[in-house]
Design a protein around this motif. Structure first.
Motif, PDB file in Angstrom:
ATOM      1  N   THR A   1      -0.598  28.384  33.257  1.00  0.00           N
ATOM      2  CA  THR A   1       0.580  29.174  33.962  1.00  0.00           C
ATOM      3  C   THR A   1       1.801  28.295  34.322  1.00  0.00           C
ATOM      4  N   ILE A   2       2.806  28.831  34.283  1.00  0.00           N
ATOM      5  CA  ILE A   2       4.139  28.310  34.612  1.00  0.00           C
ATOM      6  C   ILE A   2       4.718  29.027  35.739  1.00  0.00           C
ATOM      7  N   SER A   3       5.668  28.392  36.543  1.00  0.00           N
ATOM      8  CA  SER A   3       6.390  29.113  37.450  1.00  0.00           C
ATOM      9  C   SER A   3       7.490  29.518  36.765  1.00  0.00           C
ATOM     10  N   GLU A   4       8.429  30.425  37.431  1.00  0.00           N
ATOM     11  CA  GLU A   4       9.689  31.173  36.709  1.00  0.00           C
ATOM     12  C   GLU A   4      10.663  30.070  36.426  1.00  0.00           C
ATOM     13  N   ASN A   5      10.605  28.802  37.017  1.00  0.00           N
ATOM     14  CA  ASN A   5      11.527  27.847  36.821  1.00  0.00           C
ATOM     15  C   ASN A   5      11.265  27.127  35.517  1.00  0.00           C
ATOM     16  N   GLY A   6      10.262  27.613  34.667  1.00  0.00           N
ATOM     17  CA  GLY A   6       9.849  26.968  33.493  1.00  0.00           C
ATOM     18  C   GLY A   6       9.210  25.738  33.721  1.00  0.00           C
ATOM     19  N   ARG A   7       8.400  25.451  34.630  1.00  0.00           N
ATOM     20  CA  ARG A   7       7.766  24.319  34.683  1.00  0.00           C
ATOM     21  C   ARG A   7       6.283  24.815  35.134  1.00  0.00           C
ATOM     22  N   SER A   8       5.340  23.885  34.710  1.00  0.00           N
ATOM     23  CA  SER A   8       3.924  24.483  35.114  1.00  0.00           C
ATOM     24  C   SER A   8       3.643  24.386  36.766  1.00  0.00           C
ATOM     25  N   SER A   9       2.639  25.165  36.930  1.00  0.00           N
ATOM     26  CA  SER A   9       2.587  25.525  38.444  1.00  0.00           C
ATOM     27  C   SER A   9       2.246  24.253  39.348  1.00  0.00           C
ATOM     28  N   MET A  10       1.365  23.395  38.589  1.00  0.00           N
ATOM     29  CA  MET A  10       0.563  22.355  39.576  1.00  0.00           C
ATOM     30  C   MET A  10       1.170  20.984  39.151  1.00  0.00           C
ATOM     31  N   HIS A  11       1.587  20.812  37.952  1.00  0.00           N
ATOM     32  CA  HIS A  11       2.002  19.393  37.342  1.00  0.00           C
ATOM     33  C   HIS A  11       3.397  19.303  37.283  1.00  0.00           C
ATOM     34  N   GLY A  12       4.261  20.633  37.405  1.00  0.00           N
ATOM     35  CA  GLY A  12       5.888  20.156  37.211  1.00  0.00           C
ATOM     36  C   GLY A  12       6.137  19.816  35.818  1.00  0.00           C
ATOM     37  N   VAL A  13       5.356  20.104  34.802  1.00  0.00           N
ATOM     38  CA  VAL A  13       5.906  19.478  33.397  1.00  0.00           C
ATOM     39  C   VAL A  13       6.608  20.752  32.918  1.00  0.00           C
TER      40      VAL A  13
ATOM     41  N   ILE B   1      -0.107  28.829  22.451  1.00  0.00           N
ATOM     42  CA  ILE B   1      -0.348  28.552  23.671  1.00  0.00           C
ATOM     43  C   ILE B   1       0.122  29.831  24.670  1.00  0.00           C
ATOM     44  N   ARG B   2      -0.364  30.512  25.398  1.00  0.00           N
ATOM     45  CA  ARG B   2      -0.205  31.678  26.218  1.00  0.00           C
ATOM     46  C   ARG B   2       0.191  31.361  27.632  1.00  0.00           C
ATOM     47  N   PHE B   3       1.661  31.664  28.095  1.00  0.00           N
ATOM     48  CA  PHE B   3       2.125  31.171  29.181  1.00  0.00           C
ATOM     49  C   PHE B   3       2.181  32.762  30.129  1.00  0.00           C
ATOM     50  N   VAL B   4       1.431  32.209  31.199  1.00  0.00           N
ATOM     51  CA  VAL B   4       1.359  33.298  32.370  1.00  0.00           C
ATOM     52  C   VAL B   4       2.538  32.926  33.402  1.00  0.00           C
ATOM     53  N   GLU B   5       3.587  33.767  33.538  1.00  0.00           N
ATOM     54  CA  GLU B   5       4.795  33.077  34.516  1.00  0.00           C
ATOM     55  C   GLU B   5       4.450  33.876  35.640  1.00  0.00           C
ATOM     56  N   LEU B   6       4.584  32.880  36.942  1.00  0.00           N
ATOM     57  CA  LEU B   6       4.272  33.207  38.084  1.00  0.00           C
ATOM     58  C   LEU B   6       5.513  33.015  38.797  1.00  0.00           C
ATOM     59  N   PRO B   7       5.769  33.950  40.217  1.00  0.00           N
ATOM     60  CA  PRO B   7       6.975  33.770  41.023  1.00  0.00           C
ATOM     61  C   PRO B   7       6.831  32.262  41.591  1.00  0.00           C
ATOM     62  N   LEU B   8       7.907  31.591  42.052  1.00  0.00           N
ATOM     63  CA  LEU B   8       8.130  30.501  42.587  1.00  0.00           C
ATOM     64  C   LEU B   8       6.911  30.268  44.017  1.00  0.00           C
TER      65      LEU B   8
END
Length: 220
Positions: A34-46, A62-69
Motif C-alpha cells: 500500500t502507498i499513500s497518494e503522495n507516492g510513499r509507502s503508508s507506514m515506512h515513508g519510502v 509489484i501491485r500498489f494499492v493507493e490510499l488517501p493520506l
C-alpha cells in the motif's frame, strides 16, 4: 512448473524480505503493498520508485494499492477487499504475511480472508525475535532503518544500518525486530535480489502519526 499462486504482502522491510526468502520467488505471483497518494509507502515513508527498483531486482511484479493520506479503516478494508476479489478471479490461493508473533493482527487478517477463498500464510511466524533478526543478518540481508516511533526511540536511530551495532544500542525494552512498531526498515540488498541498490540518506523528517510522532529518513 505450475503457475505461482501466492501473493506476498510486501512492506519492503526485513521481515517481508525474509518471508520471501523462505517461500522462494518461484512460488510467488506478485508483491502487494500500500502507498499513500503522495507516492510513499503508508507506514515506512519510502518512495514508490524504490519499491519498483527492488521488485525489478527480485524479478516479480509489484501491485500498489493507493490510499488517501487520511485513510479510514473502512476505506482501507474496502480497497483491499476489491483486490482480494480480483485475486480470487485469478486463482490466487494464498496471501503471505510477514507477521512474527502479534496474535491480534493475525486474527484480523484471518477474519478478513474468511469471506474469500484465499488462505493466509505466515512463513516467518516466530515468537523468538532474537533468533529471527540473527537469521536475517546471517542470510546476508542489508537494511536501513527508515522510521522510528518517537515515543520509543529518539531520532538518532533513524537512517542507521540495521546491524549488530544498531541492535546493541537499542534500549533493553525494545524488541530487536521492532515488532511493536518501534522502528521500520527498507532492505537494500540480500539473497533474493539480483543486485544491491544504492540509496542516499536524505534529511530526517518528523511527522504526526495518530496521537504520536514518527521520525523518517527520506531515502533517495
Amino acid at each position: 512448473m505450475a503457475d505461482p499462486k501466492t501473493v506476498v504482502s510486501w512492506s519492503g522491510g526485513k521481515d517481508a524480505a525474509y518471508a520471501l526468502l523462505e517461500l522462494g520467488t518461484d512460488s510467488v505471483a506478485e508483491l502487494l503493498t500500500t502507498i499513500s497518494e503522495n507516492g510513499r509507502s503508508s507506514m515506512h515513508g519510502v518512495r514508490r520508485e524504490l519499491y519498483e527498483k527492488r521488485a525489478e531486482s527480485i524479478g516479480l511484479p509489484i501491485r500498489f494499492v493507493e490510499l488517501p493520506l487520511a485513510c479510514s479503516n473502512e476505506e482501507y478494508e474496502s480497497r483491499m477487499a476489491n483486490v482480494m476479489a480480483e485475486y480470487e478471479s485469478r486463482g490466487i490461493d494464498r496471501v503471505a504475511f510477514a507477521d512474527l508473533y502479534l496474535e491480534d493482527i493475525r486474527r484480523y487478517r484471518e477474519y478478513r480472508l474468511e469471506k474469500t477463498s484465499i488462505d493466509g500464510c505466515w512463513p516467518v511466524w516466530n515468537p523468538n525475535t532474537e533468533e529471527q533478526i540473527e537469521s536475517f543478518l546471517d542470510a546476508g540481508f542489508r537494511a536501513t532503518v527508515v522510521a522510528v516511533d518517537d515515543s520509543l526511540l529518539d531520532s538518532s536511530f533513524v537512517g542507521r544500518e540495521l546491524d549488530p551495532a544498531f541492535l546493541a544500542d537499542l534500549p533493553r525494552d525494545i524488541d530487536p525486530c521492532g515488532k511493536n512498531g518501534e522502528f521500520h526498515t527498507f532492505v537494500r540488498d540480500g539473497p533474493i535480489f539480483d543486485s544491491s541498490i544504492s540509496v542516499e540518506d536524505g534529511k530526517t523528517v518528523t511527522r504526526e502519526v495518530g496521537d504520536g510522532e514518527f521520525h523518517y529518513c527520506d531515502l533517495r
